[in-house]
Write an enzyme that holds these catalytic residues in place. Structure first.
Site, PDB file in Angstrom:
ATOM      1  N   HIS A  34      14.260  17.846 -20.328  1.00 22.41           N
ATOM      2  CA  HIS A  34      14.290  17.104 -19.060  1.00 22.41           C
ATOM      3  C   HIS A  34      15.132  17.847 -18.028  1.00 22.41           C
ATOM      4  O   HIS A  34      14.775  17.933 -16.861  1.00 22.41           O
ATOM      5  CB  HIS A  34      14.930  15.732 -19.251  1.00 22.41           C
ATOM      6  N   ASP A  71      -5.718  38.713 -25.831  1.00 25.21           N
ATOM      7  CA  ASP A  71      -6.334  39.193 -27.076  1.00 25.21           C
ATOM      8  C   ASP A  71      -7.083  40.498 -26.859  1.00 25.21           C
ATOM      9  O   ASP A  71      -7.045  41.379 -27.712  1.00 25.21           O
ATOM     10  CB  ASP A  71      -7.290  38.125 -27.633  1.00 25.21           C
ATOM     11  N   GLU A  99     -12.817  38.481 -25.159  1.00 29.03           N
ATOM     12  CA  GLU A  99     -11.437  38.819 -25.537  1.00 29.03           C
ATOM     13  C   GLU A  99     -11.392  39.675 -26.783  1.00 29.03           C
ATOM     14  O   GLU A  99     -10.320  39.907 -27.347  1.00 29.03           O
ATOM     15  CB  GLU A  99     -10.611  37.544 -25.709  1.00 29.03           C
ATOM     16  N   CYS A 158      -8.587  34.806 -17.603  1.00 27.16           N
ATOM     17  CA  CYS A 158      -7.579  33.782 -17.862  1.00 27.16           C
ATOM     18  C   CYS A 158      -6.425  34.320 -18.696  1.00 27.16           C
ATOM     19  O   CYS A 158      -5.531  33.577 -19.075  1.00 27.16           O
ATOM     20  CB  CYS A 158      -8.203  32.546 -18.500  1.00 27.16           C
TER      21      CYS A 158
HETATM   22  C1  PEP Z   1      -6.334  35.450 -24.046  1.00 32.04           C
HETATM   23  O1  PEP Z   1      -6.513  35.835 -25.202  1.00 32.04           O
HETATM   24  O2  PEP Z   1      -6.164  36.216 -23.065  1.00 32.04           O
HETATM   25  C2  PEP Z   1      -6.278  34.010 -23.742  1.00 32.04           C
HETATM   26  C3  PEP Z   1      -6.226  33.569 -22.502  1.00 32.04           C
HETATM   27  O3  PEP Z   1      -6.264  33.146 -24.785  1.00 32.04           O
HETATM   28  P1  PEP Z   1      -4.980  32.810 -25.676  1.00 32.04           P
HETATM   29  O4  PEP Z   1      -3.792  33.418 -25.001  1.00 32.04           O
HETATM   30  O5  PEP Z   1      -4.948  31.335 -25.767  1.00 32.04           O
HETATM   31  O6  PEP Z   1      -5.333  33.467 -26.975  1.00 32.04           O
HETATM   32 MG    MG Z   2      -7.231  34.525 -26.760  1.00 28.41          MG
END
Ligand code: PEP
Ligand code: MG
Length: 566
Positions: free
Chosen positions: A186, A452, A428, A499
């Site tokens: 918190h 990954d 990935e 991502c």
């Molecule tokens: C990634 O592998 O870049 C990804 C976004 O997934 P995670 O980090 O959850 O494996």
């Molecule tokens: Mg990943």
């Protein structure tokens, strides 16, 4: 210098004010007039709730709803019939109110503290706060008034409780140091919301520091500099100015479109782990969610979440996003992500083993119930499905076939869903990069998971310090993978996002613009920074950078060059 956990970014230079725990001592008494004592206890609870409500109102005005909810939670806890009932039972057994409150609170504090789980242990802090608040009222002790702290104060406490934080006047408090707490406690949440630099978990801070001494709080590095020299004060004051200037500048990007300097538009999404994080994405000015890591819904529990539970979670996230896109990644377990109750076998080589889509395709009931939950939620917003760790076209085909099966089941039951839901994949793995041309013909979108992809392309585990020098998205091999994936997606006219962490890396941004990425998905605190970094480049400038970088043979050269231009 004292070391702790940097929990709220920024630099504070000021004088220490030690918040010592109040002495809430009393001599336990045996009560004869039980009714009068019960009344005294109930009056104290009423007063406590009134005070807390007032504090919550103040903090709602100064900081926000979420922070106020933490305090309102205290009212719910003390009004809870179980806890209140237990306290009253002790009073009925002739104990004084103080002793009854202390014993029952201790029982809960011990129980919550024993779990070792960050979030549950946080509940112990809440109960301590409630205990101290009630005892102060029962004993007529004046609470410490943090609101009276003079300008330039650095608060130092064993633990910063929500009620203490409620008294903070953010004009006067320039830093916070505590002996306990973590990034998710918190205190950390409140410090970040108040934009006060904070360093938590500094061992013995209360005894090592004394009121009135000057310190520097570096909330990013997690450093507390004691007895700073004049030079250090000047250096950190300049850093503080630069930090505040950047924060103000970033605010100029709020509510704006994400465009590069030559006018090309991008989507700027957030990565989330829980439905509630969707609110953080909106607050951070994210334009949607590019990655909902659903494994968190499966963790911290003893059994699989039901289809209904999952449906509620996905629907909640979607409603919070009010029509903005929500890309839900199906269960990605295995590797470094274990879920104990699934009883996954220990593997020699878990990163190359039975994980993510591989596990789901072999556990069809579990997979189908997740897909049905996502489909049902798709009636409430713009929801898309994303499969993790794809390495072969068959996996995508089998996943899509299961989506079709789930659609038929729902249709047969007359349940609404989005007929045209998009089904995309995370690229990935090295394999998915190599066959990106084939995958692009059958996937509705790609999202590049560089976390990954870097590991699998370089065959280097980031956690292994002996090979971590290889783990970089700026390695020529990884850059070629990324470029190829985007190119293959563009050829088939499907959107390609990213991502992985690299999407927020300022050195990657010109390269991604040049390669033709259309969507960036980053952590909520990075949104405005990424928007600003994208705005810096024209497409032509980015192309020139990419041309140079793609001709370089080593990561060292790439990094050295990009460091000179970003
Ligand atoms: C990634 O592998 O870049 C990804 C976004 O997934 P995670 O980090 O959850 O494996
Ligand atoms: Mg990943």
């Amino acid at each position: 210098m004292l070391k702790g956990i940097g929990a709220s970014d920024g630099i504070g230079v000021g004088r220490v004010m030690i918040i010592t725990e109040q002495t809430l001592e009393y001599t336990p008494k045996e009560i004869t007039d039980i009714e009068a004592e019960l009344q005294r206890y109930r009056d104290a609870v009423d007063a406590f709730c009134d005070n807390t409500m007032e504090q919550a109102d103040n903090i709602r005005k100064s900081t926000g709803d979420k922070e106020a909810e933490i305090l309102e939670g205290h009212i719910a806890i003390i009004r809870d019939p179980f806890m209140g009932g237990e306290i009253e039972n002790l009073i009925k057994a002739h104990q004084c109110a103080e002793s009854a409150v202390e014993q029952i609170c201790k029982m809960f504090i011990d129980m919550f503290s024993a779990t070792g789980d960050d979030l549950t242990m946080q509940r112990a802090t809440d109960i301590k706060d409630i205990r101290d608040g009630l005892l102060s009222i029962l004993l007529g002790v004046q609470e410490v008034k943090i609101s009276d702290a003079p300008a330039g104060t650095v608060l130092v406490a064993k633990e910063l409780t929500p009620s203490m934080t409620a008294g903070i006047n953010k004009e006067n408090i320039v830093g916070i140091i505590t002996e306990t707490g973590s990034q998710t406690s918190h205190s950390a949440i409140l410090a970040r919301a108040l934009e006060i630099p904070a360093v938590l978990s500094v061992p013995n801070a209360v005894t090592q520091l004394s009121s009135g001494e000057q310190v520097i709080v570096d909330g990013k590095a997690g450093d507390v500099i004691t007895a700073p020299t004049e030079d250090q004060v000047a250096e950190y004051s300049a850093k503080r100015e630069a930090f505040l200037r950047e924060r103000r500048e970033l605010e100029n990007y709020r509510g704006k479109k994400t465009v590069c300097a030559s006018g090309e538009e991008y989507e700027l999404f957030c990565n989330i782990g829980t439905p509630k994080d969707a609110a953080k994405a909106v607050e951070a000015d994210g334009e949607g969610v590019g990655l909902f890591r659903t494994e968190f819904l499966f963790m911290d529990r003893n059994a699989l979440p039901t289809e209904d539970e999952q449906f509620e979670a996905y629907k909640q996230a979607s409603l919070i996003l009010k029509g903005k896109p929500l890309i839900i990644r199906t269960l990605d377990i295995g590797g470094d992500k274990d879920i104990p109750y699934l009883g996954l076998a220990k593997e020699e080589n878990p990163f190359m083993g039975f994980r993510a889509i591989r596990y789901c395709l072999k556990n069809r009931d579990l997979f189908k119930s997740q897909i049905k939950a996502i489909l049902r939620a798709s009636a409430f917003g713009d929801i898309r499905i994303m499969f993790p760790l794809i390495t072969a076209v068959e996996e995508l085909r089998q996943g899509k076939a299961l989506v079709e099966e789930a659609k038929s089941d729902l249709k047969a039951s007359g349940i609404d869903f989005d007929e045209n839901i998009q089904v995309g994949i995370m690229t990935e793995t090295a394999a998915s990069g190599v066959i990106a041309d084939l995958l692009a013909k059958e996937a509705d979108f790609f999202s590049i998971g560089t976390n990954d992809l870097t590991g699998y392309t370089m065959a280097a585990d980031r956690g292994n310090s002996d090979v971590s020098y290889l783990y970089s998205p700026l390695q020529p091999s990884v850059l070629r993978m990324i470029q190829r994936i985007i190119e293959c997606g563009r050829k088939e006219n499907i959107p390609v996002g990213m991502c992985g962490e690299a999407a927020a890396n300022p050195m990657m941004i010109p390269l991604l613009i040049s390669f033709g990425l259309t969507e960036f998905s980053v952590s909520a605190p990075s949104v405005l920074k990424v928007r600003k970094n994208i705005a810096k480049w024209t497409k032509a400038e980015a192309d020139a950078v990419a041309e140079k970088v793609m001709a370089m043979a080593t990561e060292e050269e790439v990094t050295a060059y990009l460091n000179t231009i970003v």
